[in-house]
Design an enzyme around this catalytic site. Structure first.
Site, PDB file in Angstrom:
ATOM      1  N   CYS A  68      -1.464   7.944   1.070  1.00 33.61           N
ATOM      2  CA  CYS A  68      -1.268   9.038   0.111  1.00 33.61           C
ATOM      3  C   CYS A  68      -2.538   9.419  -0.628  1.00 33.61           C
ATOM      4  O   CYS A  68      -2.839  10.600  -0.808  1.00 33.61           O
ATOM      5  CB  CYS A  68      -0.163   8.684  -0.890  1.00 33.61           C
ATOM      6  N   HIS A 107       1.466   5.876  -6.088  1.00 30.71           N
ATOM      7  CA  HIS A 107       1.485   6.999  -5.150  1.00 30.71           C
ATOM      8  C   HIS A 107       0.854   8.216  -5.817  1.00 30.71           C
ATOM      9  O   HIS A 107       1.091   8.489  -7.000  1.00 30.71           O
ATOM     10  CB  HIS A 107       2.924   7.313  -4.739  1.00 30.71           C
ATOM     11  N   ASP A 122       3.117  17.304  -1.674  1.00 32.98           N
ATOM     12  CA  ASP A 122       2.822  15.927  -1.295  1.00 32.98           C
ATOM     13  C   ASP A 122       2.625  15.881   0.217  1.00 32.98           C
ATOM     14  O   ASP A 122       3.579  15.984   0.979  1.00 32.98           O
ATOM     15  CB  ASP A 122       3.981  15.005  -1.723  1.00 32.98           C
TER      16      ASP A 122
END
Length: 289
Positions: A68, A107, A122
């Protein structure tokens, strides 16, 4: 770093003169179909760095993927270059074994403001919980996408992100010829607040996730990539290929266990990844995947 080189890496040939929602969605979809969500560096004896130049070199020039903090750092750079209003956010990823969220964020995601509306973008969650389009930041409204129905719920300044999973028709599960249909469930994904974050705030979790013995990323090697109609993932030696909404609101899942000698070829053919160093697959605990 060159935005045109990044666009070539993700095979994006659309317009980028106007920072609008269709362009944002198109770039996100190209990114997640070209750049795998993967932690293979950890299992090749390499260190995952948060320096943007290093991320760019790894993903754009070496045609690797990332997790991420790498994917969304690169994507946020590209979107900022095009004139989008970007804010980095931190999220706490749900741990199903504990039915809980960790205390510290682990994250990276981003908020994009367009025409007075806020969207969550995302490009770095991967597997079957990866959003395919930007999601409007509104509470309690189902937002159907190809992978399933996503939604946000807000409570006291904390935003909960979840997905309603379809039923799954799983072929050759447990190496048998029987078919199993899994029940549809609502799955928590992560929680987050709207407190702006800086990439420097992620250095601690970036280090812990690749070194802690109980980290899901040290106990599992993972590579996943979104496809035109689903997702594929290699976790340890297990290759899973999923086709979303195969029929009757049901996803089709095919699972195959690979031999050691098949791993390198599979990474190249299924994920377009070629590794510089020896890769040692790992799959020793059940966490997210």
């Amino acid at each position: 770093m060159d935005i045109k080189e990044y666009f070539a890496r993700i095979s994006y040939r659309g317009s980028y003169n106007k920072p609008d929602l269709p362009t944002l969605s198109d770039i996100l979809q190209h990114h997640i179909r070209a750049v795998p969500f993967e932690n293979l560096s950890i299992h090749c004896g390499e260190r995952i760095e948060l320096d943007l130049e290093a991320i760019y070199n790894k993903i754009v020039r070496k045609k690797r993927g990332g997790w991420c903090m790498e994917n969304n750092s690169l994507l946020s750079w590209a979107l900022k270059t095009l004139g989008y209003d970007i804010t980095l956010l931190g999220a706490n990823v749900y741990v199903p074994e504990r039915n809980a969220y960790p205390e510290e964020f682990n994250h990276l995601l981003m908020k994009v403001v367009l025409d007075g509306k806020s969207y969550i973008v995302d490009g770095g969650f991967g597997i079957a919980y990866q959003m395919w389009q930007p999601m409007e930041l509104i509470s309690g409204t189902d937002q159907p996408q190809t992978p399933g129905v996503f939604r946000f719920l807000e409570e006291g300044g904390t935003w909960y992100f979840e997905k309603v999973k379809r039923k799954q028709l799983v072929l050759n599960q447990d190496a048998s010829t029987s078919h199993k249909v899994e029940d549809e469930v609502c799955r928590p994904i992560y929680i987050f607040t709207l407190q702006p974050r800086d990439i420097e705030e992620f250095r601690r979790c970036n280090a812990l996730l690749q070194t802690a013995p109980d980290s899901p990323f040290t106990t599992k090697s993972l590579c996943s990539l979104q496809t035109a109609d689903g997702v594929r993932a290699l976790v340890g030696w297990k290759l899973t290929e999923m086709k979303f909404n195969y029929r009757d609101n049901m996803d089709l899942v095919e699972i195959r266990m690979l031999a050691d000698e098949e791993i390198e070829k599979t990474l190249k053919e299924k994920f377009n990844i070629t590794l510089d160093k020896k890769f040692v697959p790992v799959n020793s605990k059940r966490f997210l995947f």
